[in-house]
Motif scaffolding. Structure first.
Motif, PDB file in Angstrom:
ATOM      1  N   PHE A  43       0.629  -1.537  -0.146  1.00 47.29           N
ATOM      2  CA  PHE A  43      -0.174  -0.092   0.340  1.00 47.29           C
ATOM      3  C   PHE A  43       1.052   1.218  -0.422  1.00 47.29           C
ATOM      4  O   PHE A  43       0.364   2.848  -0.400  1.00 47.29           O
ATOM      5  CB  PHE A  43      -0.951  -0.077   1.389  1.00 47.29           C
ATOM      6  N   TRP A  44       1.972   1.254   0.802  1.00 40.80           N
ATOM      7  CA  TRP A  44       3.391   2.296   0.408  1.00 40.80           C
ATOM      8  C   TRP A  44       3.475   2.404  -0.382  1.00 40.80           C
ATOM      9  O   TRP A  44       3.480   3.625  -0.996  1.00 40.80           O
ATOM     10  CB  TRP A  44       3.840   2.207   1.525  1.00 40.80           C
ATOM     11  N   GLU A  45       4.274   1.579  -0.986  1.00 35.53           N
ATOM     12  CA  GLU A  45       4.929   1.785  -2.491  1.00 35.53           C
ATOM     13  C   GLU A  45       3.750   2.013  -4.050  1.00 35.53           C
ATOM     14  O   GLU A  45       4.304   2.773  -4.721  1.00 35.53           O
ATOM     15  CB  GLU A  45       5.513   0.098  -2.814  1.00 35.53           C
ATOM     16  N   HIS A  72       1.011   3.681  -3.320  1.00 42.24           N
ATOM     17  CA  HIS A  72      -0.187   4.323  -3.211  1.00 42.24           C
ATOM     18  C   HIS A  72      -1.344   4.931  -3.029  1.00 42.24           C
ATOM     19  O   HIS A  72      -2.562   4.567  -3.427  1.00 42.24           O
ATOM     20  CB  HIS A  72       0.210   5.928  -4.299  1.00 42.24           C
ATOM     21  N   LEU A 122      -3.699   4.697  -0.584  1.00 38.19           N
ATOM     22  CA  LEU A 122      -4.466   5.550  -0.051  1.00 38.19           C
ATOM     23  C   LEU A 122      -3.841   6.991   0.390  1.00 38.19           C
ATOM     24  O   LEU A 122      -2.909   7.255  -0.222  1.00 38.19           O
ATOM     25  CB  LEU A 122      -3.358   5.256   1.533  1.00 38.19           C
ATOM     26  N   GLN A 123      -4.537   7.465   0.776  1.00 41.33           N
ATOM     27  CA  GLN A 123      -4.548   8.258   0.828  1.00 41.33           C
ATOM     28  C   GLN A 123      -4.354   9.385   2.013  1.00 41.33           C
ATOM     29  O   GLN A 123      -3.945   9.438   3.134  1.00 41.33           O
ATOM     30  CB  GLN A 123      -5.361   9.138  -0.137  1.00 41.33           C
ATOM     31  N   GLY A 162      -6.381   7.494   4.447  1.00 41.12           N
ATOM     32  CA  GLY A 162      -6.163   6.842   5.480  1.00 41.12           C
ATOM     33  C   GLY A 162      -7.008   5.985   6.088  1.00 41.12           C
ATOM     34  O   GLY A 162      -6.655   5.032   6.704  1.00 41.12           O
ATOM     35  N   THR A 220      -9.393   7.493  -3.247  1.00 40.93           N
ATOM     36  CA  THR A 220      -8.271   6.533  -4.196  1.00 40.93           C
ATOM     37  C   THR A 220      -9.156   6.379  -5.516  1.00 40.93           C
ATOM     38  O   THR A 220      -8.616   5.823  -6.653  1.00 40.93           O
ATOM     39  CB  THR A 220      -7.456   5.282  -4.249  1.00 40.93           C
ATOM     40  N   TYR A 255     -10.218   3.503  -6.006  1.00 40.89           N
ATOM     41  CA  TYR A 255      -9.570   2.297  -5.433  1.00 40.89           C
ATOM     42  C   TYR A 255      -8.348   1.704  -6.353  1.00 40.89           C
ATOM     43  O   TYR A 255      -7.988  -0.198  -6.131  1.00 40.89           O
ATOM     44  CB  TYR A 255     -10.937   1.316  -6.043  1.00 40.89           C
ATOM     45  N   GLN A 256      -8.106   2.261  -7.313  1.00 43.79           N
ATOM     46  CA  GLN A 256      -7.301   1.523  -8.379  1.00 43.79           C
ATOM     47  C   GLN A 256      -5.887   1.220  -7.825  1.00 43.79           C
ATOM     48  O   GLN A 256      -5.417   0.555  -8.006  1.00 43.79           O
ATOM     49  CB  GLN A 256      -7.260   3.102  -9.629  1.00 43.79           C
ATOM     50  N   ASN A 257      -5.799   2.371  -6.399  1.00 48.15           N
ATOM     51  CA  ASN A 257      -4.482   1.828  -6.866  1.00 48.15           C
ATOM     52  C   ASN A 257      -4.458   1.364  -5.184  1.00 48.15           C
ATOM     53  O   ASN A 257      -3.086  -0.163  -4.531  1.00 48.15           O
ATOM     54  CB  ASN A 257      -3.469   2.834  -6.042  1.00 48.15           C
TER      55      ASN A 257
END
Lengths: 797, 166
Positions: free
Chosen positions: B92-94, B96, B98-99, B101, B138, B140-142
């Protein structure tokens, strides 16, 4: 400029969100904290005859029960952005009090509050409050509310009209229509939306009886503005006695910009409890009725054109529903941010727009992601398709024929963007629309759509493609424009940034904007790290606490990068300047001979004797040996007022399939080519576009607030209001053109709202295109299976 | 009428005093101070409160704390070990994923449940698995991309670490 700007870095703020250690308002527990709950009106319109709190007061754990009359020391909430201009002076402003006193104007307006030891006890006690109501007739539709005989909400607003505001050239537009070779007309409903950030709103308020100071943690996009509004307009407390902290904020989308009644309520309750902190967090159902909604326009659209497709006039009349009372900037949204932007990227020689703002028995309406610009873009992009259909010209071609050409800039649009009453000029500064259109059409395979349509018919589907060649106005800024007398909201729009280089070497940036998902802790660090030539890890970004950050107007209108980011860059420039002066002093050279490169300073030609910015900062911070006149500490602040807004544009293409049997719409592909100028962090930019598109698609296909005729909010929970789900959306296909904004030195434009602004009409245009073989030319949103199926049956006779 | 509920939370034995009406999410948040599990709605729609109960993803706003008595519960706070992020957290970090969170803990717990039963899901399967989790930021895509990436990493680790390739 170093590589940190433009790098798709993973976000610095993410670890706390990924490990469950972030702190949203409801995660805050203070010693002795009590809990508040609010009783809300079950009626859309009613007089309050009496409120009996005696049983509730006696309930277990209850510390107090309060009604509107207990908060009369506080003023009604401020309304900071009257329509102004042609609407003249507004003397019919009705805003909420902390709790309603005499009457309620919508279901969900607060009438009493309980404070108890636990949240559950507070809710239990709400049940024991008895209100004697006198129900009144309600009206929820803005157009109907202006008709004779409609229920009247406020004595000072006959026919429920808040304002009638116009912009453009009426005579010129009338002439254009008189001379038009073709005219198309359509009534459009831009339905009411409920913003739905995943975190609801809430506050923790604490009064310190010793100092008379108030601290409030709130889920807000605008902590500094809230302090100002609470101090100067609501509570009558000096600004320095209020500290506002927006901790981690779980999304906003506009709904957390405003001054809400609960802010002063929790602070007042804490004072009544002699300083016990008080927490109030709305339930989601409560949020649906008491946090602002968006959109809700009924629009009569007329386009005049020549037979070759050249547009000659645009005439728009819009009824804008503002709810039962006015929210903080409600009137500014359907006027300045809507009517003035109606001409979009097209060369309309004549525009006339009339907006009637209306009170109805509904939740108040204010900015929701895009704020006026999605409504304008929807009108305009539907207009282009309706005209294309009327003339038998391809929708891409009719747009191409009417685009402002690249040499048209700077361009003064005819819907009045450029001329504030004080003479301030806002010109569209740049644009190059065709390359984005061409790119999007190529990716979509636009030329081969007929084959795809034929293939879909073989599967009992109707396939269609829809375009949106939007132009938006972002980086909402110039104070001279937004604050223009009689037009603006009586406040400014600059941003601020402060950089301190600590003795221990970290570069700490504090900002006036307020991140709530946008990634400022990363983006702003990239800007400063790029400017100072240091690793991004060495730049720490702090925000959203009025104690410790410079004043700023907050985060909305896609302005944080363009305005706030530029302030950060300018502050870094000042840091460099002072560092150079000290380096010159220490290295016994002239400041003009000091080279600043990759975080190091040296005398031209002697890079071997370089000092790092941290070494220089250490020396300045200590101040043992400073040149004459230099103050100790490396601490620089910049305030930036942009000379103009920014103007992102692009082309979105939606491809849909409509099921012949059920009317269900499947969004098959979605292509977005956006020109948002330079991209500071492409990873974050793309994330903003993804999310924006999902919300815009949500409006087109699923979302919509539904009121019963009696004013009950029928779509009053997440069970009843259709938010987009993961399986309903395709993988979005993103591409870009880059026309750097000439307005700011970063060349950035803003990207928070583009997706939402562009996508709604693209999807609706696609569905209408799909169904055009049936003769359908328009269906109002949301395009649910039931609505589409009904339209298909009607068309088929 | 307080009841004592015994749970194994993130590997540790815990007891928490609750009312019979207390939901598991409140027991975790108010009783145990584990505020990483969020409440986003009141109709069991949003999934922000998702935790693993005896290995299965549940919406902890819809489980009574007393129902969870004797269960093993994993929350977002229990996903990282010894300062090392779980592959889902890392992905999730790599990517993106989350925005703001707020939905992220629920997304990660739902994804953990999915990958436990289906180590190599298609994008369609991932999107369907997320039916009960809303994200407003997001699109959902990322999130889908993150879960795909985590699945890949977890499969590789399982092949490399345990020799369980078949």
């Amino acid at each position: 400029m170093t590589v940190t700007i433009g790098a798709p870095l993973r976000r610095k703020e993410d670890p706390r969100f990924l490990t469950g250690t972030a702190h949203y308002v409801d995660d805050i527990t203070l010693p002795g904290m009590a809990h508040a709950a609010v009783l809300r009106s079950p009626y859309a319109h009613a007089n309050i005859r009496s409120i009996d709190t005696s049983r509730a007061v006696a309930m277990p754990g209850v510390l107090g029960v309060f009604t509107g009359t207990d908060f009369m020391e506080y003023n009604p909430l401020p309304m900071a952005w009257p329509a102004g201009g042609s609407a003249g002076l507004q003397n019919n402003v009705n805003t909420p009090r902390i709790l309603a006193t005499d009457s309620v104007k919508w279901t969900g307006e607060g009438v009493a509050a309980v404070v108890a030891e636990t949240r559950e006890q507070a809710f239990d006690a709400l049940e024991a409050i008895h209100v004697e109501w006198e129900p009144l007739p309600a009206v929820v539709d803005a157009e109907q509310a202006t008709q004779p005989g409609a229920p009247q909400l406020h004595e000072n607003a006959p026919n429920n009209v808040v304002f009638t505001w116009t912009v453009g050239d009426r005579d010129g537009t009338d002439r254009a229509f008189a001379e038009a070779e073709v005219i198309v007309r359509q009534r459009l409903v831009n339905q009411r939306l409920i913003p739905n950030p995943m975190e609801v709103r809430g506050d923790v308020g604490r009064y310190d009886p010793a100092s008379g100071e108030y601290t409030i943690w709130m889920s807000s996009q605008t902590p500094h503005i809230q302090r100002l509004l609470l101090a100067a307009f609501v509570m009558g407390v000096p600004e320095h006695k209020i500290r506002v902290i927006a901790p981690d904020v779980g999304g906003g989308f506009g709904a957390k910009i405003y001054c809400y009644a609960d802010y002063a309520m929790v602070l007042g309750l804490s004072k009544k409890l002699a300083g016990r902190p008080v927490k109030w967090v709305e339930t989601r159902r409560e949020s649906y009725g008491s946090t602002t909604h968006g959109r809700d326009h009924i629009t009569y659209l007329e386009v005049a054109a020549k037979r070759d497709g050249e547009v000659t006039g645009l005439r728009v009349k819009t009824y804008a529903n503002l709810g039962g009372r006015l929210s903080t900037i409600g009137p500014g949204i359907p006027t300045t941010l809507y009517g003035r932007l109606l001409a979009g990227p097209y060369r309309f020689p004549n525009v006339w727009c009339e907006v009637v703002g209306v009170y109805t028995n509904t939740t108040f309406v204010d900015a929701y992601r895009g704020a006026g610009r999605p409504e304008a873009t929807y009108v305009l992009e539907r207009a282009m398709d309706l005209l294309a259909d009327e003339l038998g010209i391809d929708p891409a071609e009719i747009r191409r024929r009417n685009f402002l050409p690249p040499d048209a800039f700077p361009y003064r649009n005819p819907s009045g963007l450029g001329r504030a009453p004080n003479g301030a000029e806002i010109l569209i500064d740049s644009g190059n629309y065709e390359p984005a259109l061409d790119k999007a059409l190529a990716i979509a395979g636009y030329e081969r759509l007929d084959e795809a349509k034929a293939e879909a018919r073989g599967r009992d589907k109707y396939l269609g493609a829809g375009l949106s060649t939007y132009l938006e106005v972002c980086g909402v800024a110039p104070s001279k424009w937004i604050g223009a007398v009689g037009e603006g909201w009586g406040a400014a729009m600059w941003e601020s940034a402060n950089i301190r280089v600590h003795l221990t070497g970290k570069i700490v940036l504090t900002i006036g904007t307020s991140s709530h998902g946008q990634g400022h802790e990363t983006t702003m660090a990239q800007i400063v790290a790029g400017e100072l030539g240091v690793p991004v890890e060495d730049v720490i970004v702090q925000h959203s606490d009025t104690q410790g950050t410079p004043f700023g107007y907050g985060t909305y209108g896609s302005r944080s990068a363009a305005v706030g980011g530029t302030a950060a860059q300018l502050a870094a420039g000042k840091v460099k300047e002072k560092a150079k002066r000290l380096a010159a002093h220490l290295l016994e050279a002239s400041p003009d001979d000091i080279v600043y490169e990759s975080g190091k300073l040296y005398v031209r030609g002697s890079p071997d004797r370089a000092k790092t910015i941290q070494e220089i900062a250490f020396a300045i911070d200590l101040g043992f040996d400073l040149p004459a006149g230099m103050e100790p500490y490396l601490d620089e602040t910049a305030y930036y007022d942009a000379p103009n807004c920014t103007f992102p544009f692009g082309t979105h293409v939606a491809i849909v399939e409509v099921d012949e049997g059920t009317g269900a719409v499947d969004l098959v592909r979605y292509i977005a080519v956006d020109d948002v100028g330079n991209r500071i962090n492409p990873l974050i930019v793309e994330g903003q576009i993804h999310g924006g598109i999902a919300q815009g698609v949500g409006q087109a296909l699923w979302e919509g607030a539904v009121y019963g005729e009696n004013g009950a909010l029928l779509s009053g929970s997440m069970l009843d209001y259709a938010l987009p789900r993961a399986s309903w959306l395709p993988d979005l296909e993103l591409d870009q053109t880059v026309t750097p904004s000439p307005t700011n030195p970063l060349g950035v434009k803003g990207v928070g709202e583009t997706g939402t602004i562009a996508s709604t009409p693209a999807v609706v245009n696609a569905v209408v295109d799909a169904l055009s073989p049936l003769g359908i030319r328009h269906i109002d949103m949301p395009l649910t299976p039931a609505r589409v199926w009904a339209a298909m049956q009607q068309a088929k006779g | 009428m307080r009841r004592s509920v015994a749970l194994t939370v993130n590997g540790q034995a815990r007891t928490v005093e609750v009312e019979p009406r207390t939901m598991l999410v409140q027991a975790l948040r108010d009783g145990l101070g584990l505020t990483g599990t969020h409440v986003g709605c009141d109709t069991s729609q949003c999934g922000a409160c998702t935790v693993l109960m005896d290995g299965m993803a549940v919406k902890s706003c819809t489980v009574l704390a007393v129902q969870a008595d004797g269960s093993a519960v994993t929350t977002i706070e229990g996903m990282a070990h010894d300062g090392e992020l779980h592959p889902l957290q890392d992905a999730f970090w790599e990517n993106h994923g989350l925005q703001c969170g707020f939905c992220t803990p629920g997304m990660i717990m739902t994804a953990a449940d999915l990958l436990a039963g289906n180590p190599d899901p298609t994008d369609t399967e991932i999107r369907h698995a997320l039916e009960g989790n809303f994200c407003r930021c997001t699109g959902y895509q990322n999130i889908v991309k993150s879960i795909r990436a985590a699945a890949e990493q977890m499969r590789a680790a399982s092949v490399g670490g345990g020799g369980q390739a078949s």
